[in-house]
Design a protein around this motif. Structure first.
Motif, PDB file in Angstrom:
ATOM      1  N   LEU A   6       0.819  -1.206   0.000  1.00 43.81           N
ATOM      2  CA  LEU A   6       0.000   0.000   0.000  1.00 43.81           C
ATOM      3  C   LEU A   6       0.853   1.256   0.000  1.00 43.81           C
ATOM      4  O   LEU A   6       0.435   2.298  -0.489  1.00 43.81           O
ATOM      5  CB  LEU A   6      -0.919   0.002   1.213  1.00 43.81           C
ATOM      6  N   ASP A   7       2.052   1.161   0.561  1.00 47.46           N
ATOM      7  CA  ASP A   7       2.905   2.345   0.640  1.00 47.46           C
ATOM      8  C   ASP A   7       3.407   2.797  -0.715  1.00 47.46           C
ATOM      9  O   ASP A   7       3.979   3.879  -0.845  1.00 47.46           O
ATOM     10  CB  ASP A   7       4.109   2.067   1.558  1.00 47.46           C
ATOM     11  N   THR A   8       3.199   1.991  -1.765  1.00 45.16           N
ATOM     12  CA  THR A   8       3.602   2.426  -3.098  1.00 45.16           C
ATOM     13  C   THR A   8       2.712   3.547  -3.607  1.00 45.16           C
ATOM     14  O   THR A   8       3.035   4.211  -4.574  1.00 45.16           O
ATOM     15  CB  THR A   8       3.515   1.247  -4.088  1.00 45.16           C
ATOM     16  N   HIS A   9       1.569   3.761  -2.944  1.00 45.61           N
ATOM     17  CA  HIS A   9       0.683   4.859  -3.322  1.00 45.61           C
ATOM     18  C   HIS A   9       1.178   6.130  -2.644  1.00 45.61           C
ATOM     19  O   HIS A   9       1.036   6.300  -1.452  1.00 45.61           O
ATOM     20  CB  HIS A   9      -0.748   4.536  -2.886  1.00 45.61           C
ATOM     21  N   THR A  10       1.759   7.011  -3.408  1.00 44.40           N
ATOM     22  CA  THR A  10       2.292   8.254  -2.856  1.00 44.40           C
ATOM     23  C   THR A  10       1.168   9.106  -2.297  1.00 44.40           C
ATOM     24  O   THR A  10       0.130   9.288  -2.919  1.00 44.40           O
ATOM     25  CB  THR A  10       3.020   9.050  -3.958  1.00 44.40           C
ATOM     26  N   ALA A  11       1.377   9.595  -1.081  1.00 40.24           N
ATOM     27  CA  ALA A  11       0.349  10.420  -0.441  1.00 40.24           C
ATOM     28  C   ALA A  11       0.099  11.670  -1.255  1.00 40.24           C
ATOM     29  O   ALA A  11       1.024  12.349  -1.686  1.00 40.24           O
ATOM     30  CB  ALA A  11       0.778  10.796   0.975  1.00 40.24           C
ATOM     31  N   SER A  12      -1.173  11.974  -1.470  1.00 35.01           N
ATOM     32  CA  SER A  12      -1.537  13.146  -2.248  1.00 35.01           C
ATOM     33  C   SER A  12      -1.724  14.330  -1.330  1.00 35.01           C
ATOM     34  O   SER A  12      -2.376  14.220  -0.298  1.00 35.01           O
ATOM     35  CB  SER A  12      -2.858  12.883  -2.998  1.00 35.01           C
ATOM     36  N   PRO A  13      -1.169  15.484  -1.677  1.00 36.36           N
ATOM     37  CA  PRO A  13      -1.357  16.650  -0.824  1.00 36.36           C
ATOM     38  C   PRO A  13      -2.808  17.101  -0.836  1.00 36.36           C
ATOM     39  O   PRO A  13      -3.459  17.072  -1.861  1.00 36.36           O
ATOM     40  CB  PRO A  13      -0.454  17.706  -1.474  1.00 36.36           C
ATOM     41  N   VAL A  14      -3.303  17.499   0.320  1.00 37.64           N
ATOM     42  CA  VAL A  14      -4.667  18.005   0.393  1.00 37.64           C
ATOM     43  C   VAL A  14      -4.701  19.400  -0.200  1.00 37.64           C
ATOM     44  O   VAL A  14      -3.912  20.264   0.176  1.00 37.64           O
ATOM     45  CB  VAL A  14      -5.160  18.035   1.858  1.00 37.64           C
ATOM     46  N   PRO A  15      -5.578  19.651  -1.161  1.00 43.77           N
ATOM     47  CA  PRO A  15      -5.590  20.956  -1.804  1.00 43.77           C
ATOM     48  C   PRO A  15      -6.010  22.054  -0.852  1.00 43.77           C
ATOM     49  O   PRO A  15      -6.822  21.836   0.047  1.00 43.77           O
ATOM     50  CB  PRO A  15      -6.633  20.778  -2.922  1.00 43.77           C
ATOM     51  N   LEU A 201      -9.964  24.284 -10.315  1.00 42.84           N
ATOM     52  CA  LEU A 201      -8.715  23.613 -10.684  1.00 42.84           C
ATOM     53  C   LEU A 201      -7.526  24.277 -10.000  1.00 42.84           C
ATOM     54  O   LEU A 201      -6.579  23.598  -9.582  1.00 42.84           O
ATOM     55  CB  LEU A 201      -8.546  23.630 -12.198  1.00 42.84           C
ATOM     56  N   SER A 202      -7.574  25.606  -9.848  1.00 38.93           N
ATOM     57  CA  SER A 202      -6.478  26.307  -9.169  1.00 38.93           C
ATOM     58  C   SER A 202      -6.382  25.880  -7.714  1.00 38.93           C
ATOM     59  O   SER A 202      -5.284  25.788  -7.142  1.00 38.93           O
ATOM     60  CB  SER A 202      -6.693  27.825  -9.240  1.00 38.93           C
ATOM     61  N   GLY A 203      -7.518  25.608  -7.084  1.00 42.91           N
ATOM     62  CA  GLY A 203      -7.500  25.192  -5.692  1.00 42.91           C
ATOM     63  C   GLY A 203      -6.766  23.882  -5.500  1.00 42.91           C
ATOM     64  O   GLY A 203      -6.184  23.641  -4.439  1.00 42.91           O
ATOM     65  N   PHE A 204      -6.752  23.030  -6.504  1.00 42.83           N
ATOM     66  CA  PHE A 204      -6.042  21.755  -6.422  1.00 42.83           C
ATOM     67  C   PHE A 204      -4.622  21.862  -6.971  1.00 42.83           C
ATOM     68  O   PHE A 204      -3.654  21.471  -6.328  1.00 42.83           O
ATOM     69  CB  PHE A 204      -6.795  20.682  -7.219  1.00 42.83           C
ATOM     70  N   ALA A 205      -4.531  22.369  -8.219  1.00 39.41           N
ATOM     71  CA  ALA A 205      -3.256  22.324  -8.936  1.00 39.41           C
ATOM     72  C   ALA A 205      -2.381  23.530  -8.667  1.00 39.41           C
ATOM     73  O   ALA A 205      -1.200  23.539  -9.049  1.00 39.41           O
ATOM     74  CB  ALA A 205      -3.518  22.208 -10.440  1.00 39.41           C
ATOM     75  N   GLY A 206      -2.911  24.566  -8.029  1.00 35.99           N
ATOM     76  CA  GLY A 206      -2.145  25.783  -7.821  1.00 35.99           C
ATOM     77  C   GLY A 206      -2.404  26.761  -8.955  1.00 35.99           C
ATOM     78  O   GLY A 206      -2.618  26.367 -10.114  1.00 35.99           O
ATOM     79  N   SER A 207      -2.351  28.041  -8.639  1.00 36.27           N
ATOM     80  CA  SER A 207      -2.698  29.059  -9.634  1.00 36.27           C
ATOM     81  C   SER A 207      -1.670  29.166 -10.750  1.00 36.27           C
ATOM     82  O   SER A 207      -2.000  29.547 -11.877  1.00 36.27           O
ATOM     83  CB  SER A 207      -2.857  30.417  -8.946  1.00 36.27           C
ATOM     84  N   LEU A 238      -4.142  16.196 -10.570  1.00 42.86           N
ATOM     85  CA  LEU A 238      -3.070  17.173 -10.747  1.00 42.86           C
ATOM     86  C   LEU A 238      -2.373  17.469  -9.422  1.00 42.86           C
ATOM     87  O   LEU A 238      -1.146  17.624  -9.372  1.00 42.86           O
ATOM     88  CB  LEU A 238      -3.638  18.468 -11.331  1.00 42.86           C
ATOM     89  N   ALA A 239      -3.143  17.551  -8.315  1.00 44.19           N
ATOM     90  CA  ALA A 239      -2.543  17.839  -7.014  1.00 44.19           C
ATOM     91  C   ALA A 239      -1.595  16.729  -6.592  1.00 44.19           C
ATOM     92  O   ALA A 239      -0.581  16.986  -5.934  1.00 44.19           O
ATOM     93  CB  ALA A 239      -3.641  18.032  -5.965  1.00 44.19           C
ATOM     94  N   ALA A 240      -1.911  15.496  -6.956  1.00 45.24           N
ATOM     95  CA  ALA A 240      -1.049  14.369  -6.593  1.00 45.24           C
ATOM     96  C   ALA A 240       0.216  14.313  -7.446  1.00 45.24           C
ATOM     97  O   ALA A 240       1.148  13.575  -7.113  1.00 45.24           O
ATOM     98  CB  ALA A 240      -1.820  13.055  -6.730  1.00 45.24           C
ATOM     99  N   ARG A 241       0.251  15.090  -8.546  1.00 45.89           N
ATOM    100  CA  ARG A 241       1.398  15.078  -9.464  1.00 45.89           C
ATOM    101  C   ARG A 241       1.830  16.513  -9.750  1.00 45.89           C
ATOM    102  O   ARG A 241       1.454  17.096 -10.771  1.00 45.89           O
ATOM    103  CB  ARG A 241       1.031  14.362 -10.763  1.00 45.89           C
ATOM    104  N   PRO A 242       2.593  17.104  -8.850  1.00 43.15           N
ATOM    105  CA  PRO A 242       2.956  18.527  -8.998  1.00 43.15           C
ATOM    106  C   PRO A 242       3.703  18.838 -10.295  1.00 43.15           C
ATOM    107  O   PRO A 242       3.674  19.987 -10.755  1.00 43.15           O
ATOM    108  CB  PRO A 242       3.839  18.796  -7.776  1.00 43.15           C
ATOM    109  N   LYS A 243       4.386  17.853 -10.877  1.00 48.14           N
ATOM    110  CA  LYS A 243       5.167  18.113 -12.087  1.00 48.14           C
ATOM    111  C   LYS A 243       4.363  17.931 -13.367  1.00 48.14           C
ATOM    112  O   LYS A 243       4.850  18.242 -14.453  1.00 48.14           O
ATOM    113  CB  LYS A 243       6.389  17.198 -12.113  1.00 48.14           C
ATOM    114  N   ALA A 244       3.154  17.396 -13.260  1.00 47.40           N
ATOM    115  CA  ALA A 244       2.335  17.187 -14.459  1.00 47.40           C
ATOM    116  C   ALA A 244       1.706  18.511 -14.880  1.00 47.40           C
ATOM    117  O   ALA A 244       1.295  19.321 -14.046  1.00 47.40           O
ATOM    118  CB  ALA A 244       1.264  16.147 -14.186  1.00 47.40           C
ATOM    119  N   SER A 245       1.609  18.735 -16.166  1.00 50.33           N
ATOM    120  CA  SER A 245       1.005  19.968 -16.673  1.00 50.33           C
ATOM    121  C   SER A 245      -0.476  19.750 -16.932  1.00 50.33           C
ATOM    122  O   SER A 245      -0.945  18.621 -17.109  1.00 50.33           O
ATOM    123  CB  SER A 245       1.685  20.398 -17.969  1.00 50.33           C
ATOM    124  N   VAL A 246      -1.219  20.857 -16.950  1.00 51.55           N
ATOM    125  CA  VAL A 246      -2.648  20.789 -17.244  1.00 51.55           C
ATOM    126  C   VAL A 246      -2.870  20.296 -18.663  1.00 51.55           C
ATOM    127  O   VAL A 246      -3.779  19.497 -18.934  1.00 51.55           O
ATOM    128  CB  VAL A 246      -3.284  22.174 -17.036  1.00 51.55           C
TER     129      VAL A 246
END
Length: 704
Positions: A6-15, A201-207, A238-246
């Motif tokens: 289960l630890d292979t699932h990277t914790a997702s940041p809460v938006p 979307l900004s609330g999750f992925a950042g402005s 998107l929040a779980a993947r900070p490096k992914a683009s919209v």
């Protein structure tokens, strides 16, 4: 499944920031957008109704309807409206869900009970829908409340709940119009406007990511059909993947097979995309949450379904909540992991996602695996309920010793923690029992679950306070016992239901159930249930004032007790027969049976009961016009009461002696006995005044 897997699932940041349309928990202010709809709804509150235009006073509460498909944000809009206008309703906001997460309509009886419970109004066990809704409307008619009814199926479900008070407001959500409720104009929801979708979307992925590529953000919103539930899933990914683009996410969604159309299809596509991006262990847990009762899950439920540890399940559920796959129902205290902790968080599977989860479960999991998962979940619930009850037992008892042998995650720290857990989990526990009975595949576990739930409720609340819940549980037990042809359990359930009917004054219904239980018990050759049913039938007839039938049925029960050599029960039944004859004025029969009761208690060595039986014999002798015999019997009863150390009985007997001596013309002796009784009661009940009404010895037996 292991924790490492289960630890292979990277914790997702809460938006951070508000989430529109994500149907936040009640009381949350995390909402924006829908300005036009909110303005229309608030204007509709103040709008002149048809009744006012015709010169009549509005007879009922104003009803506002928010219509939209699941996932359109209708509940979030209703909650935001309630938050904005609740200041005008000093008696608060009441909430009720009218559909289960699977889409089945909630019975009106259950909804009315929940609302009355929220108002702290005692609910009669076994009351009908009509009685409960009448009680609810009567209670709300003198209050000013805002009633939020979520997920109405039709007008017939809403109409019985409407308050008969124009000062109240009802906000209902549904998929379509509520035809049949007058003067209701629906506020129909579509997708979010472009600005609100970008803000979500900004609330999750950042402005930054949204501002840098506004066209990709607009494309992504179109891929989600501007539907709030779909946008939340996209934002969570998107929040779980900070490096992914919209743009990357929009392209991947665009390349998916377009086998569905419209807003519903957009939600299915983004959900399938998010699901397939999960690690396999986490995806399996998500699928199995479709089995959670009422769509409510906590770490224990997920742990049992998946066969993993509680801490691992909690981390995975937190990740799902951050992804928008679950809604958090409470705010747990940080740093509390493991143990049967009442503050472990609870989560809810969004109703719009549950059908898709069930489809995935049917396709990916074999029926035997699903049944095993259900069995593990029920077994975990049973063990938690057993632990919840055991913690109320004294230290050193057998139950506490068994409790010490349970894993730490199944133990409660103290009675308060167990009571909090039971109260907070009660909706899910009752739903679990209903679901287990309805499925019918695990009836043995279902029976164990209902037995454990009954014992836990009684241990923490008492039989009287828990009676409304116990009534429903006994009905479920009866359903299982009837289906499985378990005659002994069927008889026991009928007796329990009849007892609750009798306690609430429904004596005729209780009598019918007692007779049915008697027939079943005889078929099962169950002597205990047969005897209890016969005695209870007699008690019902006594309550109805049919003394002859009451004495006859007590006599039948007495014959069965005598045949089995049960002396104490036989003596008690002699007393019940005597009481019935006393009420009927047949003092000779009453005296004969009281003497038999006295002899029975004496042979059994039950001193307190012997003393009380003598006191009742003295009372009937007095009624029969035999004061000398009554005086002699009363003095004998006093001696036995002294041996039993029953102060209250002694005082009552002293007063009876005083009354008898007054009738025999000895007021001086009567005064001495009366003074003795008053001194006894003064020591037992400081400040109370002794009197004949206080010390009257009642001949009527307690109810069955």
């Amino acid at each position: 499944m292991t924790d490492q897997a289960l630890d292979t699932h990277t914790a997702s940041p809460v938006p951070e920031g508000p989430v529109p349309g994500a149907e936040p928990r009640p009381g949350s202010s995390g909402f924006f957008g829908r300005e036009r709809e909110l303005k229309e709804l608030r204007a509709d509150i103040a709008r002149t109704g048809l009744d006012t235009l015709t010169g009549r006073k509005q007879p009922r509460a104003r009803v506002l309807l928010i219509a939209g498909r699941p996932g359109s944000g209708r509940t979030a809009l209703a909650e935001e409206l309630a938050r904005q206008v609740e200041g005008g309703y000093p008696d608060g906001v009441l909430r009720a869900r009218l559909t289960d997460p699977g889409g089945a309509r909630v019975p009106t009886e259950r909804t009315a009970r929940e609302l009355l419970d929220a108002l702290d109004i005692p609910v009669t066990p076994g009351a009908t829908d009509e009685d409960l809704t009448d009680e609810l409307r009567g209670t709300l008619s003198v209050r000013r409340v805002l009633l939020l009814l979520d997920g109405a199926v039709d007008a017939e479900q809403v109409d019985p709940l409407l308050p008969d008070a124009s000062d109240c407001l009802v906000v209902a959500t549904a998929e379509g119009p509520l035809t049949g409720i007058p003067d209701v104009r629906p506020c129909t929801l579509g997708g979010l406007d472009a600005a609100s979708a970008r803000a979500l979307l900004s609330g999750f992925a950042g402005s930054v990511r949204i501002t840098c590529d506004p066209r990709a953000a607009e494309d992504l919103a179109e891929q989600c059909a501007h539907r709030p539930a779909a946008l939340v899933l996209a934002g969570g990914w998107l929040a779980a993947r900070p490096k992914a683009s919209v743009a990357e996410l929009a392209k991947q969604l665009h390349d998916l097979p377009d086998d569905t159309a419209g807003a519903r299809g957009s939600l299915e596509r983004i959900f399938r995309f998010v699901y397939e991006s999960l690690p396999r262990p986490a995806a399996r847990i998500l699928r199995l949450l479709a089995l959670a009762p009422a769509g409510i899950a906590d770490p224990h439920t997920a742990s049992a379904l998946a066969g993993c540890s509680v801490s691992a399940a909690r981390g995975t559920l937190d990740d799902f909540a951050a992804l928008g796959l679950l809604h958090s129902l409470d705010a747990p205290r940080p740093g509390r992991h493991g143990g049967a902790d009442p503050e472990l968080p609870q989560y809810e599977v969004p109703g719009c996602l549950l059908p898709m989860l069930r489809t995935l479960t049917e396709a990916a999991d074999r029926p035997a695996e699903l049944q095993l998962a259900r069995a593990r979940m029920l077994e975990r619930t049973v063990r938690l309920l057993q632990s919840c009850r055991a913690v109320t037992e004294p230290e050193g008892s057998a139950a506490r010793k068994r409790l010490a042998g349970l894993p730490r995650s199944l133990r409660f720290a103290n009675t308060t923690a167990a009571a909090q857990w039971l109260s907070g989990r009660q909706p899910a526990l009752l739903a679990s029992a209903r679901l287990a009975v309805a499925e019918g595949e695990l009836d043995t576990l279902a029976r164990r679950l209902m037995a454990a739930l009954t014992r836990a409720l009684v241990a923490h609340r008492g039989t009287e306070a828990a009676a409304p819940e116990l009534y429903g549980i006994h009905q479920l037990v009866l359903d299982v016992a009837t289906r499985r042809d378990l005659r002994r359990e069927q008889a026991a359930a009928l007796l329990n239901l009849a007892d609750l009917d009798a306690a609430t004054g429904r004596t005729q219904q209780a009598l019918a159930r007692y007779r049915e239980a008697l027939d079943v018990a005889r078929t099962a050759n169950d002597p205990y249930a047969t005897g209890r049913a016969m005695e209870s039938v007699g008690g019902a007839y006594q309550e109805l004032g049919d003394w002859q039938r009451a004495a006859d049925w007590f006599g039948r029960a007495l014959g069965a007790r005598l045949a089995r050599g049960e002396r104490l029960d036989a003596a008690r039944l002699y007393g019940r027969i005597a009481a019935a004859h006393t009420y009927a004025g047949r003092y000779g029969e009453a005296l004969r049976n009281w003497r038999s009761a006295v002899a029975g208690y004496r042979k059994a060595g039950d001193v307190p009961s012997h003393a009380r039986a003598l006191s009742e014999l003295a009372r009937v002798q007095e009624y029969a016009g035999r004061p000398e015999e009554s005086l002699h019997t009363c003095r004998e009863a006093v001696e036995w009461a002294r041996q039993a150390r029953d102060v209250r009985l002694l005082a009552a007997l002293q007063l009876r002696l005083a009354d008898t001596l007054d009738r025999l013309g000895d007021p001086a002796a009567a005064g001495l006995h009366r003074g003795t009784a008053e001194r006894m009661l003064g020591r037992e009940l400081p400040g109370d005044e002794a009197g004949p009404s206080t010390c009257e010895i009642r001949g009527a037996p307690s109810r069955d």
